[in-house]
Scaffold this active site. Structure first.
Site, mmCIF file in Angstrom:
data_model
loop_
_atom_site.group_PDB
_atom_site.id
_atom_site.type_symbol
_atom_site.label_atom_id
_atom_site.label_comp_id
_atom_site.label_asym_id
_atom_site.label_seq_id
_atom_site.Cartn_x
_atom_site.Cartn_y
_atom_site.Cartn_z
ATOM 1 C CD GLU A 1 -3.198 -0.121 0.416
ATOM 2 O OE1 GLU A 1 -3.171 -0.151 -0.831
ATOM 3 O OE2 GLU A 1 -4.066 0.469 1.059
ATOM 4 C CB THR B 1 -5.499 8.324 -2.180
ATOM 5 O OG1 THR B 1 -6.306 7.256 -2.654
ATOM 6 C CG2 THR B 1 -5.320 8.163 -0.681
#
Ligand code: HSE
Length: 285
Positions: free
Chosen positions: A120, A168
């Site tokens: 991630e 994001t």
């Protein structure tokens, strides 16, 4: 060859920013791995054209490195990137489980959480575990600096995914640096209510505990039609509505009998503001 499926996830749930996460029944990524002298990645499925196949730039390549497990990896994406439904986390979690088994690394699911979080980190710049934890452990997860706590929850939800993109990076850019004590107290109360709701599989408690006046109001400004879609879902019976992860997906908690009507109300509300969307009628689990 080994095949592993990992589900979409939703992080935050409003009051649990960067802490709460849930696994969803659908959609999901499927990964196939076989041993190879060096890692190669091929990707098909939802949004695959936006994901780099270079292992040095792919979340799954980072997981293969972390486990010292080179492999030929094929990813079938069910979870669209930049959806707010934990797309990279699903691939990272599936790869961690698959490569751990392929090379007999012997790590537990809990031990694979930081491994998948490394993947991630490659795509988001920060090693958030609030999507990989539920993708690996299922149910409802609480991630803190001390580790992960998991509860086997089962609550119906609708996850509505508009055809718009919110990065994001932009969604983190609008997170306020500080909060008023009144808002913090309200949010802690909501988070506690939501947690109790998860232990009881109670959609009313979970829904009422999702409200957050600190982060969510800033993020909803990035999602065209959010207010209209939220209102439509509540009118159709949702017990709570919030942004899924960093968005643009929107999560509605509900009773099973209301799921179909809520899904259709959310899609219609997006449609009314000129945004195409797809609603998944699914459940936390
Ligand atoms: N908790 C993270 C956020 C999830 O809301 O930014 C997305 O990585």
């Amino acid at each position: 060859m080994l095949t592993v499926r990992a589900p979409a996830t939703s992080a935050n749930l409003g009051s649990g920013f960067d802490v709460f996460g849930v696994a969803l029944g659908t959609p999901a990524d499927v990964i196939r791995v076989e041993r190879a002298p060096e890692t190669t990645i091929s990707i098909t499925g939802a949004g695959s054209e936006y994901i780099p196949e270079d292992p040095a730039k792919n979340t799954v390549g980072a997981v293969a490195d972390a486990l010292d497990a080179p492999a030929r990896i094929r990813i079938d994406k069910g979870v669209r990137p930049s959806s707010g439904l934990g797309s990279s986390a699903a691939s990272a979690a599936a790869a961690a489980v698959a490569l751990n088994a392929l090379y007999d690394r012997g790590r537990s699911r809990e031990e694979l959480v930081p491994v998948a979080a490394e993947g991630e980190a490659l795509v988001s710049g920060e090693a958030h575990a609030d999507n990989v934890a539920p993708a690996l452990l299922g149910g409802f997860t609480v991630v803190t600096e001390d580790g992960v706590t998991q509860v086997d929850a089962s609550v119906p939800v609708v996850a509505c995914l508009p055809d718009i993109s919110v990065s994001t990076r932009d969604a983190r850019g609008v997170v306020p640096d500080s909060a008023l004590m009144d808002d913090v107290v309200t949010t802690v109360g909501n988070a506690a209510t939501l947690t109790v709701g998860m232990t009881r599989d109670d959609p009313d408690l979970v829904g009422s505990g999702m409200n957050d006046d600190i982060v969510t109001p800033e993020r909803t400004k990035l999602i065209t039609g959010y207010d209209q879609v939220r209102e439509a879902a509540l009118e159709a019976g949702a017990t709570g509505v919030t942004v899924s992860g960093a968005g643009p997906g929107i999560l509605a908690v509900c009773r099973r009998r209301d799921r179909r009507a809520i899904a259709s109300a959310m899609v219609d509300a997006f449609d009314a503001v000129g945004v195409e969307s797809r609603a998944y009628q699914t459940a936390i689990g």
